[in-house]
Design a protein around this motif. Structure first.
Motif, PDB file in Angstrom:
ATOM      1  N   UNK A 145      -5.186  -2.190  -1.356  1.00 29.11           N
ATOM      2  CA  UNK A 145      -6.240  -2.402  -0.163  1.00 29.11           C
ATOM      3  C   UNK A 145      -6.576  -3.301  -0.861  1.00 29.11           C
ATOM      4  N   UNK A 146      -7.953  -3.260  -1.915  1.00 29.21           N
ATOM      5  CA  UNK A 146      -8.465  -4.394  -1.732  1.00 29.21           C
ATOM      6  C   UNK A 146      -8.038  -5.597  -3.610  1.00 29.21           C
ATOM      7  N   UNK A 147      -7.191  -5.347  -3.829  1.00 26.12           N
ATOM      8  CA  UNK A 147      -6.179  -6.529  -4.566  1.00 26.12           C
ATOM      9  C   UNK A 147      -6.829  -6.119  -5.855  1.00 26.12           C
ATOM     10  N   UNK A 148      -7.073  -4.816  -6.191  1.00 23.37           N
ATOM     11  CA  UNK A 148      -7.876  -4.445  -7.631  1.00 23.37           C
ATOM     12  C   UNK A 148      -6.602  -3.629  -8.316  1.00 23.37           C
ATOM     13  N   UNK A 149      -4.847  -3.360  -8.123  1.00 22.65           N
ATOM     14  CA  UNK A 149      -4.553  -2.273  -8.612  1.00 22.65           C
ATOM     15  C   UNK A 149      -4.192  -2.631 -10.370  1.00 22.65           C
ATOM     16  N   UNK A 150      -4.354  -3.141 -10.811  1.00 25.94           N
ATOM     17  CA  UNK A 150      -3.715  -3.988 -11.350  1.00 25.94           C
ATOM     18  C   UNK A 150      -5.395  -3.651 -12.814  1.00 25.94           C
TER      19      UNK A 150
END
Length: 383
Positions: A145-150
């Protein structure tokens, strides 16, 4: 949901909040809430506030105004001295913080340094006795959701300030709370990143349908992000309204001065007729205004006019405009606008903001000009 649809009316007079929703529709409620730390001085004074589910409400005000204390009472870290705080109709005064089911985001991130990003997010789920597979799924969803999956395997020290705040936000959302409290969450970030996260937080909150109470002293944040803004001063809400109404229609001098740039001229009420009044300025001049916070002839008043509502190009002045003589003290080119500082009616801090256009005259210090504005843009407020 469009911005227009989200702008629901609200206003406050004294300590009585007259919101666009009543207490029967409220998800968050403060009813006659007071807070004192020493038993004598009230930090929060007789607060009545009702919020519907899904609203993004910002508590805005200077240091010591009571806004953070209200947030801490809602979170459960402070106890109200008097009154009732309810969440979805249930009194939470005696419910400890960890049992209120509220997400929290702080300015200092409050991440566990010895844990990875994924472990930080998993922690509140473990406290809630959630199974491993469910935890992993929710952590992945919250990070995406906050584009921090990596970044799941990194530790907080390996992240930038903006990345850490995104993780703090996702941790507040990971257990899917209906209410999230944010205390100056962007205060430690640089201007460009702060502006980016303002829009990200607002869009995410409305996409998820969560209710947000956001505390800041930054008026730009408040106006940009909020459905409604509660302006605090001296332990009270001075005005509660959507951002456009707050800026365009301030109800007292504190709100007019605190929200945006504002011109003030001081004088005495000479006449009140319906929705117009006549003001004699301290230098002897007469102007028309809307009587917003004055009640009687002879009363002193502070008149409020926004800089962008004032015009000096004669061909742009409306026939209904009220005009005054002014002396140019400073003319500043700011790219998209010109900012002119003038001497008007005895004050040397009168400002005009004019959109940069080919037909706008560029003024010189010492130049004498006539300025004007419409009477409806001039508000007679408390002195």
């Amino acid at each position: 949901m469009t911005q227009q649809a989200r702008l629901t009316a609200g206003r406050t007079m004294g300590s009585q909040t007259l919101a666009g929703n009543n207490s029967n529709d409220a998800f968050v409620e403060f009813e006659r809430v007071q807070k004192s730390y020493d038993g004598e001085n009230l930090v929060v004074k007789d607060l009545n506030l009702f919020m519907p589910k899904g609203e993004f409400l910002t508590m805005l005000g200077p240091s010591g105004s009571g806004k953070t204390t209200c947030l801490m009472m809602l979170a459960g870290f402070e106890t109200a001295t008097h009154g009732d705080i309810r969440l979805d109709g249930v009194s939470i005064n005696n419910i400890p913080p960890h049992k209120r089911g509220i997400g929290m985001v702080f300015q200092n991130y409050a991440l566990f340094p010895h844990m990875t990003v994924a472990e930080n997010l998993s922690f509140p789920l473990e406290v809630r006795k959630m199974g491993k597979s469910d935890r992993e799924a929710k952590v992945k969803r919250a990070l995406d959701m906050v584009q921090m999956g990596d970044f799941a395997g990194r530790r907080p020290a390996q992240l930038s300030g903006g990345q850490q705040q995104r993780i703090a936000l996702s941790r507040a959302l990971v257990f899917e709370p209906e209410l999230v409290l944010m205390d100056e969450p962007l205060g430690a970030l640089d201007k460009q990143l702060r502006e980016t996260l303002q829009f990200e937080i607002t869009n995410l909150a409305h996409a998820l349908g969560i209710t947000v109470v956001y505390v800041t002293h930054d008026q730009t944040e408040a106006l940009t992000m909020s459905d409604r803004v509660a302006v605090f001063d001296d332990g009270r809400i001075q005005q509660l309204a959507p951002p456009d109404k707050l800026y365009e229609e301030p109800e007292n001098s504190f709100v007019a001065q605190f929200i945006g740039e504002n011109n003030t001229l001081e004088g005495v009420v000479k006449e009140i007729k319906g929705d117009h009044c006549l003001i004699q300025l301290d230098d002897g001049g007469l102007i028309d205004a809307k009587p917003i916070n004055v009640s009687a002839v002879g009363e002193r008043t502070r008149v409020s006019i926004r800089p962008e509502r004032v015009e000096y190009n004669k061909d742009r002045l409306s026939p209904d405009a009220h005009t005054l003589h002014a002396e140019v003290l400073e003319f500043i080119y700011m790219g998209d606008i010109f900012r002119t500082r003038l001497k008007v009616a005895g004050t040397e801090e009168f400002v005009i903001k004019t959109r940069n256009a080919p037909d706008v005259e560029r003024l010189q210090p010492g130049q004498s000009i006539e300025i004007g504005w419409l009477p409806e843009d001039c508000r007679a407020l408390d002195a």
